[in-house]
Scaffold this motif. Sequence first.
Motif, PDB file in Angstrom:
ATOM      1  N   ILE A  26      -6.537  -1.882  -2.835  1.00 41.86           N
ATOM      2  CA  ILE A  26      -6.032  -0.609  -2.328  1.00 41.86           C
ATOM      3  C   ILE A  26      -6.947   0.492  -2.848  1.00 41.86           C
ATOM      4  N   GLU A  45      -6.905  -1.712  -7.496  1.00 39.57           N
ATOM      5  CA  GLU A  45      -6.805  -0.352  -6.976  1.00 39.57           C
ATOM      6  C   GLU A  45      -7.962   0.494  -7.488  1.00 39.57           C
ATOM      7  N   ALA A 101      -6.543  -0.286   2.731  1.00 34.90           N
ATOM      8  CA  ALA A 101      -6.200  -1.577   2.143  1.00 34.90           C
ATOM      9  C   ALA A 101      -7.087  -2.654   2.748  1.00 34.90           C
ATOM     10  N   ALA A 116       0.822  -1.215   0.000  1.00 35.95           N
ATOM     11  CA  ALA A 116       0.000   0.000   0.000  1.00 35.95           C
ATOM     12  C   ALA A 116       0.855   1.264   0.000  1.00 35.95           C
TER      13      ALA A 116
END
Length: 129
Positions: free
Chosen positions: A82, A121, A65, A40
Motif C-alpha cells: 500500500i 506500506e 495498492a 487499503a
Amino acid sequence: MEFTMKENSFVTEFEFGTLEVSGNADYGFRPYQLLVSSIAVCSGGVLRKVLDKKRIKYEDIKINANVKRNEAGVNEVTDIHIHFVLVGIDGTDEKIAKALEIATKNCPIVQSVKDSIRITETFERVEYE
C-alpha cells in the motif's frame, strides 16, 4: 450477511446498496478486489484519523495498492503493498511514518490478515494539486 446465488455471482444488500461478487469481473466485483480494497481503505481511514488526532494537516490522501498472487498455488493473495500519496501534508517524514505505524497497528482489517498476507506500506508527499 446473507448472499443469494445468481447464475454467475452472489448478491447481498447493505445499507449503502447492492453488492454483487463473482469470480468473473464481467458479473461483479472479484473477491480479491474486495479483499485488497478493504485492507487499503481501512488503512487509509485509520491513517486519516491518526493524522487528524495528531493535528497534522493534509489536503488529500490517495492510495495505490499493488497485489502479488501465488499463481503456482490457488492464486491466493500473498503480498499487498500500500502506497499512500499524501497531498499538501505539513508534518515531518518522521511524524508521518509514526502516524502510519500507529494506523497499521489499529486497522482491524490489516490485523485480521497480517499472519497470512504480507502487507507493506510506504508514503510520499506531494504539493497541492
